[in-house]
Design a protein around this motif. Structure first.
Motif, PDB file in Angstrom:
ATOM      1  N   UNK A  12       0.827  -1.209   0.000  1.00 23.08           N
ATOM      2  CA  UNK A  12       0.000   0.000   0.000  1.00 23.08           C
ATOM      3  C   UNK A  12       0.862   1.260   0.000  1.00 23.08           C
ATOM      4  N   UNK A  13       1.883   1.315   0.871  1.00 21.39           N
ATOM      5  CA  UNK A  13       2.715   2.534   0.930  1.00 21.39           C
ATOM      6  C   UNK A  13       3.666   2.638  -0.262  1.00 21.39           C
ATOM      7  N   UNK A  14       3.809   1.537  -1.009  1.00 26.33           N
ATOM      8  CA  UNK A  14       4.644   1.568  -2.220  1.00 26.33           C
ATOM      9  C   UNK A  14       3.806   1.796  -3.483  1.00 26.33           C
ATOM     10  N   UNK A  19       5.744   3.469  14.378  1.00 26.36           N
ATOM     11  CA  UNK A  19       5.971   4.817  13.849  1.00 26.36           C
ATOM     12  C   UNK A  19       6.663   4.798  12.490  1.00 26.36           C
ATOM     13  N   UNK A  20       7.504   3.810  12.245  1.00 25.27           N
ATOM     14  CA  UNK A  20       8.191   3.738  10.950  1.00 25.27           C
ATOM     15  C   UNK A  20       7.181   3.520   9.821  1.00 25.27           C
ATOM     16  N   UNK A  41       6.029   6.140   6.711  1.00 27.95           N
ATOM     17  CA  UNK A  41       6.037   5.758   5.293  1.00 27.95           C
ATOM     18  C   UNK A  41       4.672   6.030   4.653  1.00 27.95           C
ATOM     19  N   UNK A  42       3.609   5.735   5.401  1.00 25.43           N
ATOM     20  CA  UNK A  42       2.255   5.965   4.885  1.00 25.43           C
ATOM     21  C   UNK A  42       2.017   7.455   4.657  1.00 25.43           C
ATOM     22  N   UNK A  85      -3.535   7.635   8.373  1.00 23.38           N
ATOM     23  CA  UNK A  85      -3.082   7.271   9.716  1.00 23.38           C
ATOM     24  C   UNK A  85      -3.973   7.968  10.740  1.00 23.38           C
ATOM     25  N   UNK A  86      -4.532   7.162  11.631  1.00 24.86           N
ATOM     26  CA  UNK A  86      -5.392   7.671  12.704  1.00 24.86           C
ATOM     27  C   UNK A  86      -4.691   7.423  14.027  1.00 24.86           C
ATOM     28  N   UNK A  87      -4.787   8.391  14.928  1.00 24.95           N
ATOM     29  CA  UNK A  87      -4.150   8.273  16.237  1.00 24.95           C
ATOM     30  C   UNK A  87      -5.192   7.965  17.314  1.00 24.95           C
TER      31      UNK A  87
END
Length: 261
Positions: free
Chosen positions: A142-144, A182-183, A187-188, A199-201
């Motif tokens: 997905x991040x790629x 976190x890494x 990337x996302x 990204x949801x916190x």
């Protein structure tokens, strides 16, 4: 589940499909209706995770029979969390192709097959050029940009127009159940942008959670894909219907997705 998705029970098996793709044989199969035992119960399609080979072969035969597709021409690949694409320009007679995470074809009677257990299934259909694609997108894919690569591959190989393409995003692990380090979060956000909210916190712990459905939908929309449907069933929350690598601590099967012109 959207109004454009239907749940079918046939020959003891249950699968989901797009109502709009009436002329396309396809199914996202649940884990029921197979012969595998134990952790792999029952319709496990994964051949390299410890299940009995004869049971896996029988499970494959059952899904092809349920869809009415040619088992002898079914084509799959060794999934490795890449963004590599293989063009299936001839039937491989049931053989598995080399490492990749996306298959595309415009050949009739050539079923594309993949296996999942939390990662995102992406089924693409171009009704104008009569071409299909099937991709596997975990967090790495997905991040790629696996979704974008799927679209670009159909453009390059078959002159498909993104506006004509229709993509179904299948069951996967939901944001709520998918905390990441976190890494991964970085990337996302680097690929999609921080403002996209992929990204949801967690408001209490501050832990990052990755929204794979949102991310892949966004990647497709950025490429200009005309229609994107999401079958928003969380595999983690629905282990009675789907295998979940994370919910079942890695000891589980793989559900199958099949698409054929």
């Amino acid at each position: 589940m959207g109004k454009h998705i239907e749940r079918i029970s046939r020959s003891g098996l249950t699968y989901y499909r797009s109502v709009a793709w009436g002329g396309l044989r396809h199914g996202i199969f649940t884990r029921s209706g197979g012969v595998s035992q134990g952790a792999w119960s029952s319709l496990n399609l994964g051949a390299s995770i410890g299940d009995v080979p004869q049971a896996v072969r029988e499970n494959h035969a059952r899904i092809y029979a349920a869809l009415g597709v040619n088992a002898g021409r079914a084509t799959s690949c060794w999934l490795v969390h890449s963004t590599d694409v293989l063009v299936v320009d001839e039937a491989k007679n049931g053989r598995q192709l080399p490492k990749a995470d996306c298959l595309i074809t415009n050949r009739p009677d050539t079923p594309l097959v993949m296996r999942f257990a939390d990662c995102v299934p992406l089924i693409a259909y171009d009704p104008v050029k009569r071409a299909i694609g099937l991709a596997h997108a975990g967090w790495r894919g997905t991040v790629a940009g696996m979704a974008a690569r799927l679209v670009m591959a159909l453009q390059q190989s078959y002159s498909s127009r993104p506006a004509d393409m229709e993509v179904l995003i299948g069951p996967a692990i939901s944001r709520r159940n998918y905390p990441v380090g976190e890494a991964v979060a970085q990337q996302a956000q680097a690929y999609f942008g921080e403002s996209t909210k992929v990204i949801w916190r967690d408001p209490v712990s501050g832990a990052a959670h990755f929204d794979l459905w949102r991310a892949n939908r966004l990647d497709l929309q950025r490429q200009g894909v005309g229609k994107v449907q999401v079958l928003d069933i969380c595999t983690h929350d629905n282990t009675k219907e789907f295998y979940s690598h994370r919910a079942e601590a890695g000891r589980t099967g793989r559900f199958g997705v099949v698409v054929s012109l």
